[in-house]
Design a protein around this motif. Sequence first.
Motif, PDB file in Angstrom:
ATOM      1  N   CYS A 144       0.827  -1.206   0.000  1.00  0.00           N
ATOM      2  CA  CYS A 144       0.000   0.000   0.000  1.00  0.00           C
ATOM      3  C   CYS A 144       0.861   1.256   0.000  1.00  0.00           C
ATOM      4  CB  CYS A 144      -0.935  -0.005   1.206  1.00  0.00           C
ATOM      5  SG  CYS A 144      -2.310  -1.183   1.094  1.00  0.00           S
ATOM      6  N   ARG A 145       1.844   1.293   0.859  1.00  0.00           N
ATOM      7  CA  ARG A 145       2.738   2.460   0.922  1.00  0.00           C
ATOM      8  C   ARG A 145       3.496   2.640  -0.390  1.00  0.00           C
ATOM      9  NH1 ARG A 145       4.106   5.126   5.635  1.00  0.00           N
ATOM     10  NH2 ARG A 145       6.099   5.639   4.661  1.00  0.00           N
ATOM     11  N   GLU A 146       3.869   1.532  -1.004  1.00  0.00           N
ATOM     12  CA  GLU A 146       4.646   1.597  -2.246  1.00  0.00           C
ATOM     13  C   GLU A 146       3.873   2.277  -3.369  1.00  0.00           C
ATOM     14  OE1 GLU A 146       8.218   1.087  -4.194  1.00  0.00           O
ATOM     15  OE2 GLU A 146       7.756   0.597  -2.109  1.00  0.00           O
ATOM     16  N   MET A 298     -14.079  -6.706 -10.321  1.00  0.00           N
ATOM     17  CA  MET A 298     -13.779  -5.271 -10.322  1.00  0.00           C
ATOM     18  C   MET A 298     -12.414  -4.994 -10.948  1.00  0.00           C
ATOM     19  SD  MET A 298     -15.287  -3.809  -6.703  1.00  0.00           S
ATOM     20  CE  MET A 298     -14.375  -4.988  -5.667  1.00  0.00           C
ATOM     21  N   GLY A 299     -11.447  -5.895 -10.689  1.00  0.00           N
ATOM     22  CA  GLY A 299     -10.128  -5.717 -11.274  1.00  0.00           C
ATOM     23  C   GLY A 299     -10.161  -5.805 -12.782  1.00  0.00           C
ATOM     24  N   THR A 317       4.226  -1.001 -14.369  1.00  0.00           N
ATOM     25  CA  THR A 317       4.774  -2.012 -13.455  1.00  0.00           C
ATOM     26  C   THR A 317       3.744  -2.407 -12.409  1.00  0.00           C
ATOM     27  OG1 THR A 317       7.020  -1.158 -13.769  1.00  0.00           O
ATOM     28  CG2 THR A 317       6.624  -2.520 -11.824  1.00  0.00           C
ATOM     29  N   ARG A 318       3.023  -1.430 -11.873  1.00  0.00           N
ATOM     30  CA  ARG A 318       1.963  -1.730 -10.914  1.00  0.00           C
ATOM     31  C   ARG A 318       0.871  -2.562 -11.553  1.00  0.00           C
ATOM     32  NH1 ARG A 318       1.170   4.367  -8.403  1.00  0.00           N
ATOM     33  NH2 ARG A 318       3.278   4.590  -7.510  1.00  0.00           N
ATOM     34  N   PHE A 319       0.506  -2.198 -12.762  1.00  0.00           N
ATOM     35  CA  PHE A 319      -0.544  -2.915 -13.485  1.00  0.00           C
ATOM     36  C   PHE A 319      -0.163  -4.379 -13.674  1.00  0.00           C
ATOM     37  CE2 PHE A 319      -2.172  -4.274 -17.722  1.00  0.00           C
ATOM     38  CZ  PHE A 319      -3.527  -4.314 -17.409  1.00  0.00           C
ATOM     39  N   ILE A 320       1.069  -4.622 -14.078  1.00  0.00           N
ATOM     40  CA  ILE A 320       1.528  -6.000 -14.300  1.00  0.00           C
ATOM     41  C   ILE A 320       1.672  -6.737 -12.974  1.00  0.00           C
ATOM     42  CG2 ILE A 320       3.477  -7.398 -15.097  1.00  0.00           C
ATOM     43  CD1 ILE A 320       3.944  -5.190 -17.237  1.00  0.00           C
ATOM     44  N   VAL A 354      -5.238  -3.760  -3.803  1.00  0.00           N
ATOM     45  CA  VAL A 354      -4.286  -2.651  -3.687  1.00  0.00           C
ATOM     46  C   VAL A 354      -4.237  -1.870  -4.996  1.00  0.00           C
ATOM     47  CG1 VAL A 354      -1.848  -2.049  -3.415  1.00  0.00           C
ATOM     48  CG2 VAL A 354      -2.882  -3.755  -1.906  1.00  0.00           C
ATOM     49  N   TRP A 355      -4.188  -2.588  -6.113  1.00  0.00           N
ATOM     50  CA  TRP A 355      -4.150  -1.918  -7.417  1.00  0.00           C
ATOM     51  C   TRP A 355      -5.406  -1.090  -7.648  1.00  0.00           C
ATOM     52  CZ3 TRP A 355      -7.083  -2.438 -11.983  1.00  0.00           C
ATOM     53  CH2 TRP A 355      -6.567  -1.743 -13.089  1.00  0.00           C
ATOM     54  N   LEU A 356      -6.572  -1.662  -7.308  1.00  0.00           N
ATOM     55  CA  LEU A 356      -7.828  -0.933  -7.477  1.00  0.00           C
ATOM     56  C   LEU A 356      -7.832   0.349  -6.651  1.00  0.00           C
ATOM     57  CD1 LEU A 356     -10.387  -3.885  -7.411  1.00  0.00           C
ATOM     58  CD2 LEU A 356     -10.085  -2.246  -9.279  1.00  0.00           C
TER      59      LEU A 356
END
Length: 366
Positions: A144-146, A298-299, A317-320, A354-356
């Motif tokens: 989450c912090r990242e 939802m993702g 990068t987050r998406f992958i 987290v991504w959402l």
Amino acid sequence: MGGTIAKWPQALGLLFTALTVVAVLAFGLRRPANNWDLIGYVAAASSADGHRGADLSRVTFDSLGAAVDRSTFQLMTQQDDYRRTVFSDPASLSQQLPFYRTRVAYVQTLRAIHAATGMGYPKATHVVSAAFAAVSVLLLAALCREVGVSLVAVPVIALPAGMLDIASLSSPDAMACAFALLALLALLRRSGWLVVVAALLPLVRTDFVLFSALLCAHAFIDTSRVRATVAMAVAITGYLAVSHGAYGWLTLFNMSFIHKSPYPATLAPSHALGDYLRPYVTAAMGLAMHPQGAIYGMGMFAAWFGRRRDEALAERTRFIGLLVLPAAFVGIHLVLFPAASFRFFVFAASAIMVWLMARLSVPAGR
């Protein structure tokens, strides 16, 4: 004054994270599920200690009897013909071991705790699961912090994703969740530790060699081809080594979904096509009714309608790392093993949430 007020959200996030860690740890220790796998892992650890045959059966069930109340013991050993046979026939118990001793890291951790503290193996399973589930919550907070998601979201993610479930189960699922989340954190940070964790994953759960392959494929494209290739070779070697002597896919599928035989070494697989199709229908229905199903839905919706082609490298990068790889693991795993049990996918559901939330939140400083 303004600086003090600005620190309140951060302090609240840390408090929420700490409370979630404590809740998950306490739940795992005080409310263990004492699921059937408890017997298998106690037997696997005792077998590694050198117990065999009738001695293995005695040690396993004596440990179980000392750790659970009488009604639970009766339920675990007398509920049906399968359990009664495993309890009464040492040969049957011995034939269950190939399902469990492949989880090398988990079994050896149980043995290390037992050797260091004298703790019985049943209690050791409770401690390991609760501890790694709590570590998973901490790693979730780090993710989450990242990506700039408030730590206030940690309990909102951890609970529907299934952290309490894996904390209470006598299984390596919490350990696997922690290692998988650690790998994703390394991926987001573009750390060389990614390939190290990927190489070790099959020692925790053999089926996580699938996630090792996905992680190494990403590392091959994104960072170092040499390190990714070496890591994948190590992961496959580890998988083959710990799988030596294990039952094949047909036996595992039949035991899990068609007919649970107390003597799997001589199990005759079903030849009826319907027996192999039915579990996929059951898994699809289970996924539709489970909170994880909503998370994946939802993702996928957000990925289809919300992404932009001109996103920065960090966003890709987050998406992958937080959506594509976890979702691919879930999909491939369900195709190969359509279990309507979602304890295998807690890390994936957590990462996708987290991504959402990162997509929905306003960028914030760390």
